[in-house]
Design a protein around this motif. Structure first.
Motif, mmCIF file in Angstrom:
data_model
loop_
_atom_site.group_PDB
_atom_site.id
_atom_site.type_symbol
_atom_site.label_atom_id
_atom_site.label_comp_id
_atom_site.label_asym_id
_atom_site.label_seq_id
_atom_site.Cartn_x
_atom_site.Cartn_y
_atom_site.Cartn_z
ATOM 1 N N TYR A 29 116.339 66.549 27.594
ATOM 2 C CA TYR A 29 115.197 67.256 28.323
ATOM 3 C C TYR A 29 116.205 68.012 29.592
ATOM 4 O O TYR A 29 116.135 69.033 29.842
ATOM 5 C CB TYR A 29 114.060 66.634 28.722
ATOM 6 C CG TYR A 29 112.949 67.483 29.524
ATOM 7 C CD1 TYR A 29 112.138 68.181 28.747
ATOM 8 C CD2 TYR A 29 112.946 67.785 30.886
ATOM 9 C CE1 TYR A 29 111.281 69.087 29.362
ATOM 10 C CE2 TYR A 29 112.199 68.470 31.434
ATOM 11 C CZ TYR A 29 111.464 69.340 30.715
ATOM 12 O OH TYR A 29 110.438 70.129 31.220
ATOM 13 N N LEU A 30 116.752 66.993 30.327
ATOM 14 C CA LEU A 30 117.337 67.536 31.408
ATOM 15 C C LEU A 30 118.876 68.396 31.207
ATOM 16 O O LEU A 30 119.016 69.504 31.784
ATOM 17 C CB LEU A 30 118.069 66.117 32.453
ATOM 18 C CG LEU A 30 116.788 65.689 32.999
ATOM 19 C CD1 LEU A 30 117.446 64.311 33.427
ATOM 20 C CD2 LEU A 30 116.126 66.257 34.036
ATOM 21 N N LEU A 31 119.255 68.079 30.187
ATOM 22 C CA LEU A 31 120.604 69.115 29.608
ATOM 23 C C LEU A 31 120.345 70.061 28.829
ATOM 24 O O LEU A 31 120.907 70.876 28.367
ATOM 25 C CB LEU A 31 121.711 68.129 29.085
ATOM 26 C CG LEU A 31 122.173 66.922 30.121
ATOM 27 C CD1 LEU A 31 123.043 66.246 29.604
ATOM 28 C CD2 LEU A 31 122.654 67.659 31.600
ATOM 29 N N ILE A 32 118.870 70.231 28.421
ATOM 30 C CA ILE A 32 118.847 71.483 27.482
ATOM 31 C C ILE A 32 117.617 72.317 28.184
ATOM 32 O O ILE A 32 117.723 73.520 28.561
ATOM 33 C CB ILE A 32 118.150 70.927 26.126
ATOM 34 C CG1 ILE A 32 119.390 70.136 25.239
ATOM 35 C CG2 ILE A 32 117.526 71.947 25.216
ATOM 36 C CD1 ILE A 32 118.708 69.502 24.184
ATOM 37 N N GLU A 33 116.627 71.759 28.448
ATOM 38 C CA GLU A 33 115.370 72.644 29.086
ATOM 39 C C GLU A 33 115.543 73.053 30.520
ATOM 40 O O GLU A 33 115.476 74.225 30.630
ATOM 41 C CB GLU A 33 113.998 72.053 29.091
ATOM 42 C CG GLU A 33 113.797 71.605 27.854
ATOM 43 C CD GLU A 33 113.478 72.916 26.776
ATOM 44 O OE1 GLU A 33 112.899 73.982 27.331
ATOM 45 O OE2 GLU A 33 113.888 72.988 25.598
ATOM 46 N N CYS A 34 116.253 72.177 31.306
ATOM 47 C CA CYS A 34 116.348 72.560 32.690
ATOM 48 C C CYS A 34 117.573 73.509 32.936
ATOM 49 O O CYS A 34 117.587 74.684 33.553
ATOM 50 C CB CYS A 34 116.842 71.282 33.548
ATOM 51 S SG CYS A 34 115.526 70.113 33.578
ATOM 52 N N PRO A 35 118.666 73.508 32.223
ATOM 53 C CA PRO A 35 119.681 74.818 32.289
ATOM 54 C C PRO A 35 119.123 76.019 31.872
ATOM 55 O O PRO A 35 119.473 76.892 32.252
ATOM 56 C CB PRO A 35 120.904 74.077 31.641
ATOM 57 C CG PRO A 35 120.797 72.769 31.524
ATOM 58 C CD PRO A 35 119.168 72.416 31.284
ATOM 59 N N ARG A 36 118.214 76.050 30.753
ATOM 60 C CA ARG A 36 117.563 77.062 30.323
ATOM 61 C C ARG A 36 116.939 77.815 31.330
ATOM 62 O O ARG A 36 116.804 79.022 31.273
ATOM 63 C CB ARG A 36 116.811 76.668 29.128
ATOM 64 C CG ARG A 36 116.439 77.754 27.993
ATOM 65 C CD ARG A 36 115.695 77.452 26.896
ATOM 66 N NE ARG A 36 116.440 76.592 26.014
ATOM 67 C CZ ARG A 36 115.977 75.782 24.951
ATOM 68 N NH1 ARG A 36 114.585 75.669 24.624
ATOM 69 N NH2 ARG A 36 116.635 75.165 24.291
ATOM 70 N N ILE A 37 116.213 76.998 32.164
ATOM 71 C CA ILE A 37 115.297 77.785 33.286
ATOM 72 C C ILE A 37 116.130 78.291 34.137
ATOM 73 O O ILE A 37 115.778 79.406 34.506
ATOM 74 C CB ILE A 37 114.506 76.521 33.826
ATOM 75 C CG1 ILE A 37 113.308 76.013 32.743
ATOM 76 C CG2 ILE A 37 113.855 76.920 35.280
ATOM 77 C CD1 ILE A 37 112.649 74.914 33.114
ATOM 78 N N THR A 38 117.198 77.641 34.515
ATOM 79 C CA THR A 38 118.103 78.332 35.774
ATOM 80 C C THR A 38 119.054 79.069 35.164
ATOM 81 O O THR A 38 119.561 79.907 36.100
ATOM 82 C CB THR A 38 118.791 77.056 36.310
ATOM 83 O OG1 THR A 38 119.584 76.302 35.528
ATOM 84 C CG2 THR A 38 117.734 76.209 37.190
ATOM 85 N N PHE A 39 119.493 79.104 34.013
ATOM 86 C CA PHE A 39 120.269 80.299 33.415
ATOM 87 C C PHE A 39 120.273 81.581 33.788
ATOM 88 O O PHE A 39 121.393 82.362 34.279
ATOM 89 C CB PHE A 39 120.419 80.051 31.745
ATOM 90 C CG PHE A 39 121.671 81.023 31.350
ATOM 91 C CD1 PHE A 39 123.032 80.654 31.523
ATOM 92 C CD2 PHE A 39 121.306 82.228 30.543
ATOM 93 C CE1 PHE A 39 124.018 81.514 31.310
ATOM 94 C CE2 PHE A 39 122.504 82.997 30.327
ATOM 95 C CZ PHE A 39 123.761 82.463 30.548
ATOM 96 N N PRO A 40 119.111 82.168 33.798
ATOM 97 C CA PRO A 40 119.126 83.656 34.120
ATOM 98 C C PRO A 40 119.390 84.049 35.483
ATOM 99 O O PRO A 40 119.955 85.029 35.836
ATOM 100 C CB PRO A 40 117.413 83.921 33.970
ATOM 101 C CG PRO A 40 116.899 82.906 32.960
ATOM 102 C CD PRO A 40 117.965 81.742 33.305
#
Length: 165
Positions: free
Chosen positions: A109-120
């Motif tokens: 969750y931390l290494l897939i979903e969280c970076p997906r949120i901050t990437f933009p």
């Protein structure tokens, strides 16, 4: 009257309710080297860009808080001679409050979903920095964090297998 399906079986238990909030986002570290401006490049300067991505996550001292860091190392070289044009290294962090994720699923969750949120937000910074450095703005392609996570798991499994032999 009770809420049971017509066959008399008990209703399935509900999945845990996951709550996630971004508490903060910030640049932990950044370096931009404009090698073109320092040394100059002769000939056609058609760029070839390489992007390396690394992720890191750590628990913070406060309950249910995690810091997730996306590290990018971006190099641009000329296609013709391989002369360097610029190097951008950035560590972008997000602080998340996460509840309801089962312990065995927290790492993905931390290494897939969280970076997906901050990437933009990270993409925007990269675009601005390259533009402000005198280059066309670099608009990063969307990163598939799920594929990145799976490839890292496979790499680690291979590394463990090599150590065992």
């Amino acid at each position: 009257m009770t809420d049971t399906p017509e066959n008399g079986a008990a209703a399935p238990t509900a999945a845990p309710q996951i709550t996630s909030r971004v508490l903060a986002q910030y640049i932990r570290d950044m370096s931009f080297e404009n090698i073109l401006a320092q040394k100059g490049v002769t000939g056609d300067a058609q760029p070839e860009i390489q992007v390396q991505v690394n992720l890191d996550a750590r628990k913070r001292s406060t309950d249910n808080q995690y810091e997730v860091i996306t590290k990018l190392n971006i190099t641009s070289k000329t296609k013709e001679k391989g002369d360097p044009l610029f190097v951008l290294e950035i560590e972008y962090a997000g602080v998340f409050h996460v509840e309801g994720v089962p312990e065995d699923q927290m790492h993905p969750y931390l290494l897939i979903e969280c970076p997906r949120i901050t990437f933009p937000f990270l993409r925007r910074i990269v675009s601005d920095v390259t533009r402000d450095g005198g280059f066309p703005p670099l608009n990063l392609e969307t990163i598939d964090f799920l594929a990145l996570y799976r490839s890292e798991l496979a790499r680690r499994a291979e590394s463990e297998k090599a150590k065992a032999n």
